[in-house]
Write an enzyme that holds these catalytic residues in place. Structure first.
Site, PDB file in Angstrom:
ATOM      1  N   HIS A 306       0.850  -1.188   0.000  1.00  0.00           N
ATOM      2  CA  HIS A 306       0.000   0.000   0.000  1.00  0.00           C
ATOM      3  C   HIS A 306       0.885   1.237   0.000  1.00  0.00           C
ATOM      4  O   HIS A 306       1.959   1.251   0.583  1.00  0.00           O
ATOM      5  CB  HIS A 306      -0.904   0.019   1.247  1.00  0.00           C
ATOM      6  CG  HIS A 306      -2.073   0.936   1.120  1.00  0.00           C
ATOM      7  ND1 HIS A 306      -1.993   2.273   1.407  1.00  0.00           N
ATOM      8  CD2 HIS A 306      -3.323   0.697   0.696  1.00  0.00           C
ATOM      9  CE1 HIS A 306      -3.178   2.825   1.192  1.00  0.00           C
ATOM     10  NE2 HIS A 306      -4.014   1.905   0.756  1.00  0.00           N
ATOM     11  N   ASP A 363      -7.928  -5.260  -0.319  1.00  0.00           N
ATOM     12  CA  ASP A 363      -8.358  -6.094  -1.456  1.00  0.00           C
ATOM     13  C   ASP A 363      -7.968  -7.555  -1.339  1.00  0.00           C
ATOM     14  O   ASP A 363      -8.355  -8.361  -2.191  1.00  0.00           O
ATOM     15  CB  ASP A 363      -7.740  -5.523  -2.748  1.00  0.00           C
ATOM     16  CG  ASP A 363      -8.283  -4.134  -3.040  1.00  0.00           C
ATOM     17  OD1 ASP A 363      -7.475  -3.212  -3.220  1.00  0.00           O
ATOM     18  OD2 ASP A 363      -9.519  -3.973  -3.029  1.00  0.00           O
TER      19      ASP A 363
HETATM   20  C1  SDX Z   1      -6.096   0.241  -2.973  1.00  0.00           C
HETATM   21  O1  SDX Z   1      -4.333   4.670  -1.925  1.00  0.00           O
HETATM   22  C2  SDX Z   1      -5.294   4.053  -1.375  1.00  0.00           C
HETATM   23  O2  SDX Z   1      -5.727   4.362  -0.298  1.00  0.00           O
HETATM   24  C3  SDX Z   1      -5.858   2.906  -2.184  1.00  0.00           C
HETATM   25  C4  SDX Z   1      -6.891   2.046  -1.473  1.00  0.00           C
HETATM   26  C5  SDX Z   1      -8.182   2.811  -1.210  1.00  0.00           C
HETATM   27  O3  SDX Z   1      -8.933   2.418  -0.296  1.00  0.00           O
HETATM   28  O4  SDX Z   1      -8.464   3.749  -2.021  1.00  0.00           O
HETATM   29  O5  SDX Z   1      -6.359   1.596  -0.228  1.00  0.00           O
HETATM   30  C6  SDX Z   1      -7.278   0.843  -2.305  1.00  0.00           C
HETATM   31  O6  SDX Z   1      -5.802   0.603  -4.081  1.00  0.00           O
HETATM   32  C7  SDX Z   1      -5.234  -0.738  -2.209  1.00  0.00           C
HETATM   33  C8  SDX Z   1      -4.006  -1.231  -3.040  1.00  0.00           C
HETATM   34  C9  SDX Z   1      -4.484  -2.302  -4.026  1.00  0.00           C
HETATM   35  N1  SDX Z   1      -3.396  -2.620  -4.977  1.00  0.00           N
HETATM   36  C10 SDX Z   1      -2.776  -3.829  -4.935  1.00  0.00           C
HETATM   37  O7  SDX Z   1      -2.968  -4.677  -4.050  1.00  0.00           O
HETATM   38  C11 SDX Z   1      -1.813  -4.072  -6.095  1.00  0.00           C
HETATM   39  C12 SDX Z   1      -0.508  -4.681  -5.552  1.00  0.00           C
HETATM   40  N2  SDX Z   1       0.159  -3.608  -4.780  1.00  0.00           N
HETATM   41  C13 SDX Z   1       1.166  -2.836  -5.462  1.00  0.00           C
HETATM   42  O8  SDX Z   1       0.962  -2.615  -6.819  1.00  0.00           O
HETATM   43  C14 SDX Z   1       1.654  -1.648  -4.631  1.00  0.00           C
HETATM   44  O9  SDX Z   1       1.876  -2.119  -3.369  1.00  0.00           O
HETATM   45  C15 SDX Z   1       0.791  -0.405  -4.548  1.00  0.00           C
HETATM   46  C16 SDX Z   1       0.460   0.138  -5.886  1.00  0.00           C
HETATM   47  C17 SDX Z   1      -0.470  -0.667  -3.783  1.00  0.00           C
HETATM   48  C18 SDX Z   1       1.595   0.640  -3.767  1.00  0.00           C
HETATM   49  O10 SDX Z   1       2.683   0.933  -4.534  1.00  0.00           O
HETATM   50  P1  SDX Z   1       3.796   2.026  -4.073  1.00  0.00           P
HETATM   51  O11 SDX Z   1       3.490   2.618  -2.778  1.00  0.00           O
HETATM   52  O12 SDX Z   1       3.996   2.947  -5.213  1.00  0.00           O
HETATM   53  O13 SDX Z   1       5.002   1.144  -3.796  1.00  0.00           O
HETATM   54  P2  SDX Z   1       6.038   0.746  -4.892  1.00  0.00           P
HETATM   55  O14 SDX Z   1       5.311   0.312  -6.124  1.00  0.00           O
HETATM   56  O15 SDX Z   1       7.023   1.845  -5.009  1.00  0.00           O
HETATM   57  O16 SDX Z   1       6.694  -0.531  -4.212  1.00  0.00           O
HETATM   58  C19 SDX Z   1       7.671  -0.370  -3.202  1.00  0.00           C
HETATM   59  C20 SDX Z   1       8.495  -1.634  -3.323  1.00  0.00           C
HETATM   60  C21 SDX Z   1       8.910  -1.914  -4.765  1.00  0.00           C
HETATM   61  O17 SDX Z   1      10.138  -2.634  -4.703  1.00  0.00           O
HETATM   62  P3  SDX Z   1      11.523  -1.750  -4.964  1.00  0.00           P
HETATM   63  O18 SDX Z   1      11.356  -1.101  -6.330  1.00  0.00           O
HETATM   64  O19 SDX Z   1      11.594  -0.751  -3.837  1.00  0.00           O
HETATM   65  O20 SDX Z   1      12.612  -2.803  -4.923  1.00  0.00           O
HETATM   66  O21 SDX Z   1       7.703  -2.776  -2.916  1.00  0.00           O
HETATM   67  C22 SDX Z   1       7.517  -3.635  -4.034  1.00  0.00           C
HETATM   68  C23 SDX Z   1       7.848  -2.849  -5.288  1.00  0.00           C
HETATM   69  O22 SDX Z   1       8.342  -3.710  -6.293  1.00  0.00           O
HETATM   70  N3  SDX Z   1       6.100  -4.029  -3.997  1.00  0.00           N
HETATM   71  C24 SDX Z   1       5.660  -5.267  -4.177  1.00  0.00           C
HETATM   72  C25 SDX Z   1       4.265  -5.183  -4.028  1.00  0.00           C
HETATM   73  N4  SDX Z   1       3.917  -3.925  -3.772  1.00  0.00           N
HETATM   74  C26 SDX Z   1       5.052  -3.201  -3.762  1.00  0.00           C
HETATM   75  N5  SDX Z   1       6.290  -6.416  -4.446  1.00  0.00           N
HETATM   76  C27 SDX Z   1       5.512  -7.521  -4.577  1.00  0.00           C
HETATM   77  N6  SDX Z   1       4.158  -7.543  -4.439  1.00  0.00           N
HETATM   78  C28 SDX Z   1       3.507  -6.377  -4.162  1.00  0.00           C
HETATM   79  N7  SDX Z   1       2.188  -6.391  -4.020  1.00  0.00           N
END
Ligand code: SDX
Length: 428
Positions: A306, A363
Protein backbone atom coordinates in the site's frame (compact mmCIF):
# COMPACT_ATOMS: atom_id res chain seq x y z
CA UNK A 1 -4.13 25.53 12.91
CA UNK A 2 -0.88 26.61 14.52
CA UNK A 3 1.71 28.06 12.12
CA UNK A 4 5.50 28.01 12.38
CA UNK A 5 8.13 28.49 9.67
CA UNK A 6 10.46 26.47 7.40
CA UNK A 7 13.41 27.94 5.53
CA UNK A 8 14.61 26.66 2.17
CA UNK A 9 17.91 27.63 0.60
CA UNK A 10 17.79 26.79 -3.11
CA UNK A 11 21.44 27.63 -3.73
CA UNK A 12 20.80 31.23 -4.64
CA UNK A 13 18.74 32.52 -1.74
CA UNK A 14 16.87 31.41 1.37
CA UNK A 15 13.10 31.68 1.45
CA UNK A 16 10.81 31.22 4.43
CA UNK A 17 7.60 29.26 4.18
CA UNK A 18 4.78 28.68 6.63
CA UNK A 19 4.35 25.32 8.35
CA UNK A 20 0.74 24.39 9.03
CA UNK A 21 -0.53 21.83 11.55
CA UNK A 22 -3.71 19.83 11.29
CA UNK A 23 -5.60 18.32 14.21
CA UNK A 24 -3.52 15.11 14.01
CA UNK A 25 -0.91 13.82 11.58
CA UNK A 26 2.11 15.33 9.80
CA UNK A 27 2.52 19.09 9.52
CA UNK A 28 2.68 20.56 6.01
CA UNK A 29 5.06 23.09 4.51
CA UNK A 30 3.10 25.69 2.58
CA UNK A 31 5.03 25.95 -0.71
CA UNK A 32 2.42 27.94 -2.62
CA UNK A 33 4.76 30.91 -3.08
CA UNK A 34 7.84 28.79 -3.94
CA UNK A 35 7.71 29.26 -7.74
CA UNK A 36 6.98 32.99 -7.48
CA UNK A 37 9.97 33.46 -5.15
CA UNK A 38 12.49 30.96 -6.57
CA UNK A 39 11.37 30.23 -10.13
CA UNK A 40 11.58 26.56 -9.15
CA UNK A 41 8.92 23.83 -8.77
CA UNK A 42 8.91 21.02 -6.25
CA UNK A 43 9.27 17.55 -7.81
CA UNK A 44 7.03 14.78 -6.47
CA UNK A 45 5.77 12.27 -9.10
CA UNK A 46 3.06 10.12 -7.51
CA UNK A 47 2.63 12.80 -4.83
CA UNK A 48 4.29 10.62 -2.19
CA UNK A 49 5.20 13.70 -0.10
CA UNK A 50 2.46 16.08 -1.14
CA UNK A 51 -0.70 17.17 0.68
CA UNK A 52 -3.14 18.22 -2.05
CA UNK A 53 -5.81 19.76 0.19
CA UNK A 54 -7.20 20.28 3.66
CA UNK A 55 -9.75 17.62 4.60
CA UNK A 56 -11.74 16.74 7.71
CA UNK A 57 -13.18 13.49 6.36
CA UNK A 58 -10.66 10.68 6.79
CA UNK A 59 -7.36 10.31 8.62
CA UNK A 60 -4.87 7.51 7.95
CA UNK A 61 -1.74 6.73 9.96
CA UNK A 62 0.07 4.27 7.68
CA UNK A 63 2.74 3.36 10.24
CA UNK A 64 0.24 2.63 12.98
CA UNK A 65 -2.42 1.11 10.72
CA UNK A 66 -5.02 3.67 11.82
CA UNK A 67 -8.05 4.71 9.74
CA UNK A 68 -10.54 7.24 11.11
CA UNK A 69 -13.70 8.54 9.45
CA UNK A 70 -14.62 11.88 10.99
CA UNK A 71 -12.56 10.69 13.99
CA UNK A 72 -14.22 7.30 14.42
CA UNK A 73 -11.95 4.20 14.03
CA UNK A 74 -12.86 1.97 11.10
CA UNK A 75 -12.98 -1.11 13.36
CA UNK A 76 -15.66 0.46 15.58
CA UNK A 77 -17.70 1.66 12.58
CA UNK A 78 -17.46 -1.77 10.90
CA UNK A 79 -18.55 -3.55 14.08
CA UNK A 80 -21.20 -1.15 15.40
CA UNK A 81 -22.42 1.09 12.58
CA UNK A 82 -24.21 0.61 9.25
CA UNK A 83 -23.25 1.80 5.78
CA UNK A 84 -26.19 4.23 5.75
CA UNK A 85 -25.04 5.69 9.07
CA UNK A 86 -21.46 5.98 7.78
CA UNK A 87 -22.81 7.75 4.67
CA UNK A 88 -24.62 10.25 6.90
CA UNK A 89 -21.45 10.69 9.00
CA UNK A 90 -19.25 11.32 5.94
CA UNK A 91 -21.70 13.83 4.43
CA UNK A 92 -22.65 15.67 7.63
CA UNK A 93 -19.67 15.30 9.97
CA UNK A 94 -21.52 13.83 12.96
CA UNK A 95 -23.27 10.55 13.74
CA UNK A 96 -27.04 10.93 13.23
CA UNK A 97 -29.76 10.64 15.85
CA UNK A 98 -32.21 7.78 15.30
CA UNK A 99 -34.65 10.18 13.62
CA UNK A 100 -31.95 11.74 11.45
CA UNK A 101 -30.80 8.29 10.33
CA UNK A 102 -34.29 7.08 9.44
CA UNK A 103 -35.00 10.30 7.54
CA UNK A 104 -31.67 10.01 5.67
CA UNK A 105 -32.28 6.33 4.85
CA UNK A 106 -35.75 7.21 3.59
CA UNK A 107 -34.33 9.96 1.38
CA UNK A 108 -31.71 7.64 -0.10
CA UNK A 109 -34.25 4.84 -0.59
CA UNK A 110 -36.52 7.16 -2.58
CA UNK A 111 -33.71 7.93 -5.01
CA UNK A 112 -32.80 4.30 -5.80
CA UNK A 113 -34.79 4.10 -9.03
CA UNK A 114 -33.09 5.26 -12.23
CA UNK A 115 -34.74 7.00 -15.18
CA UNK A 116 -36.35 4.28 -17.32
CA UNK A 117 -34.50 5.57 -20.40
CA UNK A 118 -31.22 4.73 -18.65
CA UNK A 119 -31.95 1.03 -19.00
CA UNK A 120 -31.74 1.50 -22.79
CA UNK A 121 -28.02 2.35 -22.40
CA UNK A 122 -27.25 -1.17 -21.27
CA UNK A 123 -28.52 -2.67 -24.52
CA UNK A 124 -25.78 -0.78 -26.35
CA UNK A 125 -23.09 -2.83 -24.57
CA UNK A 126 -22.00 -6.36 -25.46
CA UNK A 127 -23.29 -8.86 -22.91
CA UNK A 128 -19.70 -9.67 -21.97
CA UNK A 129 -18.80 -6.01 -21.33
CA UNK A 130 -16.88 -5.61 -18.06
CA UNK A 131 -19.26 -4.15 -15.43
CA UNK A 132 -16.76 -1.35 -14.79
CA UNK A 133 -16.94 -0.35 -18.47
CA UNK A 134 -20.70 -0.14 -18.06
CA UNK A 135 -20.43 1.78 -14.77
CA UNK A 136 -18.10 4.36 -16.36
CA UNK A 137 -20.55 4.92 -19.20
CA UNK A 138 -23.84 4.83 -17.36
CA UNK A 139 -22.74 6.98 -14.39
CA UNK A 140 -21.31 9.59 -16.75
CA UNK A 141 -24.62 9.53 -18.61
CA UNK A 142 -26.53 10.44 -15.42
CA UNK A 143 -25.56 14.07 -16.19
CA UNK A 144 -27.90 13.80 -19.19
CA UNK A 145 -30.84 12.94 -16.96
CA UNK A 146 -30.52 15.01 -13.83
CA UNK A 147 -30.03 18.58 -15.06
CA UNK A 148 -31.89 19.83 -11.97
CA UNK A 149 -28.98 18.92 -9.70
CA UNK A 150 -25.87 19.89 -11.64
CA UNK A 151 -25.51 23.53 -10.50
CA UNK A 152 -22.53 22.97 -8.22
CA UNK A 153 -22.75 26.48 -6.78
CA UNK A 154 -26.06 25.55 -5.13
CA UNK A 155 -25.53 23.59 -1.88
CA UNK A 156 -29.02 22.13 -2.14
CA UNK A 157 -28.35 20.79 -5.64
CA UNK A 158 -25.00 19.41 -4.47
CA UNK A 159 -26.84 17.57 -1.68
CA UNK A 160 -29.45 16.14 -4.07
CA UNK A 161 -26.81 14.94 -6.54
CA UNK A 162 -24.86 13.36 -3.66
CA UNK A 163 -28.00 11.53 -2.52
CA UNK A 164 -28.81 10.48 -6.08
CA UNK A 165 -25.32 9.07 -6.66
CA UNK A 166 -25.23 7.15 -3.37
CA UNK A 167 -28.74 5.82 -4.00
CA UNK A 168 -28.39 4.89 -7.66
CA UNK A 169 -24.99 3.19 -7.68
CA UNK A 170 -26.40 -0.10 -6.31
CA UNK A 171 -29.18 -0.05 -8.93
CA UNK A 172 -26.70 0.69 -11.75
CA UNK A 173 -24.25 -1.96 -10.51
CA UNK A 174 -26.99 -4.59 -10.12
CA UNK A 175 -28.27 -3.78 -13.63
CA UNK A 176 -24.74 -4.24 -14.99
CA UNK A 177 -24.63 -7.70 -13.42
CA UNK A 178 -28.13 -8.64 -14.65
CA UNK A 179 -27.23 -7.51 -18.17
CA UNK A 180 -24.06 -9.63 -18.12
CA UNK A 181 -25.99 -12.79 -17.22
CA UNK A 182 -28.93 -12.11 -19.52
CA UNK A 183 -31.47 -11.78 -16.73
CA UNK A 184 -34.15 -9.04 -16.51
CA UNK A 185 -33.43 -5.96 -14.43
CA UNK A 186 -34.97 -6.03 -10.94
CA UNK A 187 -36.46 -2.78 -9.65
CA UNK A 188 -35.50 -1.52 -6.19
CA UNK A 189 -37.94 -1.93 -3.33
CA UNK A 190 -38.53 0.69 -0.63
CA UNK A 191 -39.15 -1.81 2.14
CA UNK A 192 -35.59 -3.18 2.09
CA UNK A 193 -32.35 -1.84 3.56
CA UNK A 194 -29.81 -0.22 1.26
CA UNK A 195 -27.69 -3.37 1.14
CA UNK A 196 -30.65 -5.77 1.18
CA UNK A 197 -32.10 -3.87 -1.80
CA UNK A 198 -28.83 -4.27 -3.68
CA UNK A 199 -28.68 -8.01 -2.95
CA UNK A 200 -32.22 -8.46 -4.20
CA UNK A 201 -31.68 -6.35 -7.35
CA UNK A 202 -28.59 -8.47 -8.06
CA UNK A 203 -29.72 -11.99 -7.28
CA UNK A 204 -33.56 -12.05 -7.46
CA UNK A 205 -35.28 -13.51 -10.53
CA UNK A 206 -38.95 -12.95 -11.52
CA UNK A 207 -39.62 -16.67 -11.29
CA UNK A 208 -39.48 -16.83 -7.50
CA UNK A 209 -39.46 -14.81 -4.30
CA UNK A 210 -36.05 -13.67 -3.05
CA UNK A 211 -35.25 -13.68 0.66
CA UNK A 212 -32.37 -11.45 1.80
CA UNK A 213 -30.01 -13.51 3.96
CA UNK A 214 -29.36 -11.35 7.06
CA UNK A 215 -25.86 -12.76 7.55
CA UNK A 216 -24.89 -11.90 3.97
CA UNK A 217 -26.65 -8.52 4.24
CA UNK A 218 -24.68 -7.64 7.39
CA UNK A 219 -21.38 -8.87 5.92
CA UNK A 220 -21.83 -6.92 2.68
CA UNK A 221 -22.92 -3.81 4.58
CA UNK A 222 -19.71 -4.08 6.60
CA UNK A 223 -17.69 -4.49 3.38
CA UNK A 224 -19.29 -1.29 2.05
CA UNK A 225 -18.24 0.51 5.26
CA UNK A 226 -14.64 -0.71 4.79
CA UNK A 227 -14.57 0.79 1.29
CA UNK A 228 -16.39 4.06 1.97
CA UNK A 229 -13.48 6.51 1.88
CA UNK A 230 -9.72 6.53 2.14
CA UNK A 231 -8.18 10.04 2.18
CA UNK A 232 -6.62 11.28 -1.09
CA UNK A 233 -6.20 7.96 -2.93
CA UNK A 234 -5.85 7.92 -6.71
CA UNK A 235 -9.57 7.79 -7.57
CA UNK A 236 -10.54 10.39 -4.95
CA UNK A 237 -7.80 12.69 -6.23
CA UNK A 238 -9.20 12.12 -9.73
CA UNK A 239 -12.67 13.15 -8.56
CA UNK A 240 -11.26 16.24 -6.87
CA UNK A 241 -9.23 17.23 -9.93
CA UNK A 242 -12.22 16.72 -12.25
CA UNK A 243 -14.42 18.67 -9.85
CA UNK A 244 -11.92 21.53 -9.59
CA UNK A 245 -12.74 22.49 -13.20
CA UNK A 246 -16.43 22.83 -12.29
CA UNK A 247 -17.48 19.60 -13.99
CA UNK A 248 -20.82 18.25 -12.80
CA UNK A 249 -20.79 15.64 -10.00
CA UNK A 250 -21.94 12.76 -12.20
CA UNK A 251 -19.04 13.33 -14.63
CA UNK A 252 -16.61 13.60 -11.69
CA UNK A 253 -17.76 10.30 -10.18
CA UNK A 254 -17.49 8.64 -13.61
CA UNK A 255 -13.86 9.82 -13.69
CA UNK A 256 -13.31 8.30 -10.25
CA UNK A 257 -14.79 4.99 -11.41
CA UNK A 258 -12.43 4.95 -14.38
CA UNK A 259 -9.40 5.50 -12.14
CA UNK A 260 -10.53 2.95 -9.54
CA UNK A 261 -10.68 0.26 -12.23
CA UNK A 262 -6.87 0.01 -12.45
CA UNK A 263 -5.35 -3.19 -10.97
CA UNK A 264 -2.96 -1.13 -8.82
CA UNK A 265 -6.02 0.45 -7.17
CA UNK A 266 -9.57 -0.82 -6.90
CA UNK A 267 -9.08 -3.43 -9.59
CA UNK A 268 -6.79 -5.28 -7.18
CA UNK A 269 -9.68 -7.15 -5.53
CA UNK A 270 -10.53 -8.86 -8.83
CA UNK A 271 -6.82 -9.38 -9.55
CA UNK A 272 -6.20 -10.79 -6.05
CA UNK A 273 -8.84 -13.50 -6.38
CA UNK A 274 -7.66 -14.35 -9.89
CA UNK A 275 -4.14 -14.63 -8.45
CA UNK A 276 -5.35 -16.97 -5.68
CA UNK A 277 -7.16 -19.08 -8.29
CA UNK A 278 -3.96 -19.24 -10.36
CA UNK A 279 -1.91 -20.23 -7.30
CA UNK A 280 -4.55 -22.80 -6.40
CA UNK A 281 -3.04 -24.91 -3.63
CA UNK A 282 -0.66 -23.83 -0.81
CA UNK A 283 2.20 -25.96 -2.18
CA UNK A 284 2.43 -23.56 -5.15
CA UNK A 285 2.79 -20.44 -2.95
CA UNK A 286 6.63 -20.43 -2.72
CA UNK A 287 6.85 -20.25 -6.52
CA UNK A 288 4.62 -17.16 -6.62
CA UNK A 289 6.39 -15.50 -3.71
CA UNK A 290 9.65 -16.01 -5.59
CA UNK A 291 8.08 -14.41 -8.67
CA UNK A 292 6.81 -11.44 -6.62
CA UNK A 293 10.37 -10.88 -5.36
CA UNK A 294 11.98 -11.22 -8.80
CA UNK A 295 12.77 -7.76 -10.17
CA UNK A 296 12.66 -9.17 -13.70
CA UNK A 297 9.18 -10.54 -13.20
CA UNK A 298 6.31 -7.99 -13.37
CA UNK A 299 4.20 -10.28 -11.13
CA UNK A 300 3.18 -8.72 -7.82
CA UNK A 301 1.16 -10.20 -4.98
CA UNK A 302 -2.18 -8.57 -5.67
CA UNK A 303 -3.90 -7.38 -2.50
CA UNK A 304 -0.49 -6.81 -0.92
CA UNK A 305 1.29 -3.52 -0.27
CA UNK A 306 0.00 0.00 0.00
CA UNK A 307 1.19 3.52 -0.73
CA UNK A 308 0.34 4.65 2.80
CA UNK A 309 -0.03 1.60 5.06
CA UNK A 310 3.41 0.33 6.07
CA UNK A 311 1.67 -1.74 8.70
CA UNK A 312 -1.38 -3.96 8.53
CA UNK A 313 -4.30 -2.35 6.66
CA UNK A 314 -6.96 -2.21 9.43
CA UNK A 315 -9.60 -2.96 6.83
CA UNK A 316 -7.92 -6.25 5.94
CA UNK A 317 -8.14 -7.28 9.60
CA UNK A 318 -11.90 -6.74 9.64
CA UNK A 319 -12.26 -8.34 6.21
CA UNK A 320 -10.49 -11.54 7.30
CA UNK A 321 -12.66 -11.71 10.44
CA UNK A 322 -15.79 -11.24 8.32
CA UNK A 323 -14.77 -14.10 6.01
CA UNK A 324 -14.53 -16.41 9.02
CA UNK A 325 -17.90 -15.27 10.42
CA UNK A 326 -19.73 -15.65 7.10
CA UNK A 327 -18.17 -19.04 6.36
CA UNK A 328 -19.08 -20.32 9.82
CA UNK A 329 -22.61 -18.98 9.58
CA UNK A 330 -23.27 -20.21 6.04
CA UNK A 331 -21.39 -23.44 6.75
CA UNK A 332 -19.28 -22.94 3.64
CA UNK A 333 -15.58 -23.25 3.07
CA UNK A 334 -13.37 -22.15 0.25
CA UNK A 335 -9.92 -23.71 -0.24
CA UNK A 336 -8.77 -20.34 -1.59
CA UNK A 337 -9.28 -18.87 1.89
CA UNK A 338 -6.82 -21.39 3.28
CA UNK A 339 -4.46 -20.56 0.41
CA UNK A 340 -4.81 -16.83 1.18
CA UNK A 341 -4.12 -17.36 4.89
CA UNK A 342 -1.07 -19.47 4.10
CA UNK A 343 0.15 -16.93 1.51
CA UNK A 344 -0.14 -14.16 4.08
CA UNK A 345 1.70 -16.25 6.67
CA UNK A 346 4.59 -17.09 4.31
CA UNK A 347 4.85 -13.57 2.87
CA UNK A 348 4.86 -11.91 6.29
CA UNK A 349 7.71 -14.18 7.39
CA UNK A 350 9.80 -13.35 4.30
CA UNK A 351 12.47 -10.60 4.67
CA UNK A 352 11.51 -9.13 1.27
CA UNK A 353 7.98 -8.31 2.41
CA UNK A 354 9.06 -7.44 5.95
CA UNK A 355 11.77 -5.00 4.76
CA UNK A 356 9.47 -3.37 2.21
CA UNK A 357 6.63 -3.29 4.77
CA UNK A 358 4.21 -5.07 2.46
CA UNK A 359 1.08 -6.26 4.25
CA UNK A 360 -2.31 -7.47 3.01
CA UNK A 361 -4.54 -4.55 2.07
CA UNK A 362 -8.32 -4.19 1.84
CA UNK A 363 -8.36 -6.09 -1.46
CA UNK A 364 -6.63 -9.27 -0.30
CA UNK A 365 -9.56 -11.02 1.39
CA UNK A 366 -12.54 -9.15 -0.05
CA UNK A 367 -12.75 -11.27 -3.19
CA UNK A 368 -13.06 -14.49 -1.18
CA UNK A 369 -16.15 -13.30 0.64
CA UNK A 370 -17.69 -11.62 -2.42
CA UNK A 371 -17.21 -14.85 -4.36
CA UNK A 372 -18.86 -16.82 -1.52
CA UNK A 373 -21.85 -14.46 -1.66
CA UNK A 374 -22.19 -15.21 -5.37
CA UNK A 375 -20.58 -12.25 -7.17
CA UNK A 376 -18.40 -13.00 -10.20
CA UNK A 377 -14.86 -11.52 -9.98
CA UNK A 378 -15.78 -8.99 -12.67
CA UNK A 379 -18.26 -7.41 -10.22
CA UNK A 380 -15.76 -6.93 -7.38
CA UNK A 381 -14.47 -3.51 -8.46
CA UNK A 382 -18.01 -2.37 -9.26
CA UNK A 383 -18.86 -3.10 -5.62
CA UNK A 384 -15.81 -1.12 -4.53
CA UNK A 385 -17.05 1.80 -6.69
CA UNK A 386 -20.55 1.46 -5.22
CA UNK A 387 -19.20 1.80 -1.68
CA UNK A 388 -16.57 4.45 -2.48
CA UNK A 389 -19.16 6.76 -4.05
CA UNK A 390 -20.01 8.24 -0.64
CA UNK A 391 -16.33 9.06 -0.09
CA UNK A 392 -15.98 10.54 -3.55
CA UNK A 393 -19.07 12.76 -3.22
CA UNK A 394 -18.13 13.82 0.32
CA UNK A 395 -14.59 14.76 -0.79
CA UNK A 396 -15.97 16.50 -3.89
CA UNK A 397 -18.46 18.48 -1.82
CA UNK A 398 -15.75 19.40 0.72
CA UNK A 399 -13.62 20.76 -2.11
CA UNK A 400 -16.42 22.69 -3.85
CA UNK A 401 -17.50 24.19 -0.51
CA UNK A 402 -13.96 25.49 0.13
CA UNK A 403 -13.95 29.20 -0.81
CA UNK A 404 -10.20 28.99 -1.47
CA UNK A 405 -10.60 26.17 -3.97
CA UNK A 406 -8.83 26.58 -7.36
CA UNK A 407 -8.64 24.49 -10.51
CA UNK A 408 -5.96 21.83 -10.03
CA UNK A 409 -3.06 22.43 -12.40
CA UNK A 410 0.28 20.68 -11.55
CA UNK A 411 3.48 21.69 -13.44
CA UNK A 412 6.35 19.44 -14.70
CA UNK A 413 10.06 18.97 -15.17
CA UNK A 414 10.39 19.37 -18.96
CA UNK A 415 12.83 16.89 -20.53
CA UNK A 416 11.90 17.30 -24.21
CA UNK A 417 13.81 19.06 -27.04
CA UNK A 418 14.71 22.75 -26.75
CA UNK A 419 13.04 25.07 -29.28
CA UNK A 420 13.90 24.27 -32.91
CA UNK A 421 12.61 25.39 -36.35
CA UNK A 422 10.23 23.37 -38.50
CA UNK A 423 11.89 21.53 -41.43
CA UNK A 424 9.73 21.01 -44.54
CA UNK A 425 9.36 17.34 -45.47
CA UNK A 426 11.27 17.95 -48.76
CA UNK A 427 14.36 18.86 -46.71
CA UNK A 428 14.24 15.99 -44.14
C1 SDX B 1 -6.10 0.24 -2.97
O1 SDX B 1 -4.33 4.67 -1.93
C2 SDX B 1 -5.29 4.05 -1.37
O2 SDX B 1 -5.73 4.36 -0.30
C3 SDX B 1 -5.86 2.91 -2.18
C4 SDX B 1 -6.89 2.05 -1.47
C5 SDX B 1 -8.18 2.81 -1.21
O3 SDX B 1 -8.93 2.42 -0.30
O4 SDX B 1 -8.46 3.75 -2.02
O5 SDX B 1 -6.36 1.60 -0.23
C6 SDX B 1 -7.28 0.84 -2.30
O6 SDX B 1 -5.80 0.60 -4.08
C7 SDX B 1 -5.23 -0.74 -2.21
C8 SDX B 1 -4.01 -1.23 -3.04
C9 SDX B 1 -4.48 -2.30 -4.03
N1 SDX B 1 -3.40 -2.62 -4.98
C10 SDX B 1 -2.78 -3.83 -4.93
O7 SDX B 1 -2.97 -4.68 -4.05
C11 SDX B 1 -1.81 -4.07 -6.09
C12 SDX B 1 -0.51 -4.68 -5.55
N2 SDX B 1 0.16 -3.61 -4.78
C13 SDX B 1 1.17 -2.84 -5.46
O8 SDX B 1 0.96 -2.61 -6.82
C14 SDX B 1 1.65 -1.65 -4.63
O9 SDX B 1 1.88 -2.12 -3.37
C15 SDX B 1 0.79 -0.41 -4.55
C16 SDX B 1 0.46 0.14 -5.89
C17 SDX B 1 -0.47 -0.67 -3.78
C18 SDX B 1 1.60 0.64 -3.77
O10 SDX B 1 2.68 0.93 -4.53
P1 SDX B 1 3.80 2.03 -4.07
O11 SDX B 1 3.49 2.62 -2.78
O12 SDX B 1 4.00 2.95 -5.21
O13 SDX B 1 5.00 1.14 -3.80
P2 SDX B 1 6.04 0.75 -4.89
O14 SDX B 1 5.31 0.31 -6.12
O15 SDX B 1 7.02 1.85 -5.01
O16 SDX B 1 6.69 -0.53 -4.21
C19 SDX B 1 7.67 -0.37 -3.20
C20 SDX B 1 8.50 -1.63 -3.32
C21 SDX B 1 8.91 -1.91 -4.77
O17 SDX B 1 10.14 -2.63 -4.70
P3 SDX B 1 11.52 -1.75 -4.96
O18 SDX B 1 11.36 -1.10 -6.33
O19 SDX B 1 11.59 -0.75 -3.84
O20 SDX B 1 12.61 -2.80 -4.92
O21 SDX B 1 7.70 -2.78 -2.92
C22 SDX B 1 7.52 -3.64 -4.03
C23 SDX B 1 7.85 -2.85 -5.29
O22 SDX B 1 8.34 -3.71 -6.29
N3 SDX B 1 6.10 -4.03 -4.00
C24 SDX B 1 5.66 -5.27 -4.18
C25 SDX B 1 4.26 -5.18 -4.03
N4 SDX B 1 3.92 -3.92 -3.77
C26 SDX B 1 5.05 -3.20 -3.76
N5 SDX B 1 6.29 -6.42 -4.45
C27 SDX B 1 5.51 -7.52 -4.58
N6 SDX B 1 4.16 -7.54 -4.44
C28 SDX B 1 3.51 -6.38 -4.16
N7 SDX B 1 2.19 -6.39 -4.02
Amino acid sequence: MSDNLATLNDGTKAITMGVKSGTIGPDVIDIRKLYAETGKFTYDPGFTSTASCDSALTYIDGDEGVLLHRGYPIGQLAEQSSFMEVCYLMLNGELPSADELSQFSRTITRHTMVHEQLSVFYRGFRRDAHPMAIMCGVVGALSAFYHDSTDISDPEQRKISAHRLIAKMPTIAAMAFKYSVGQPFVYPRNDLSYTGNFLRMTFAVPAEEYEVNPVVERALDRIFILHADHEQNASTSTVRLAGSSGANPFACIAAGIACLWGPAHGGANEAALNMLKEIGTPDRIPHYIARAKDKNDPFRLMGFGHRVYKNYDPRATVMQKTVREVFESLKVTDPLFETALRLEELALSDPYFIDKKLFPNVDFYSGIILSAIGFPTTMFTALFALARTVGWVAQWNEMISDPGQKIGRPRQLYTGPVQRDYVPVSER
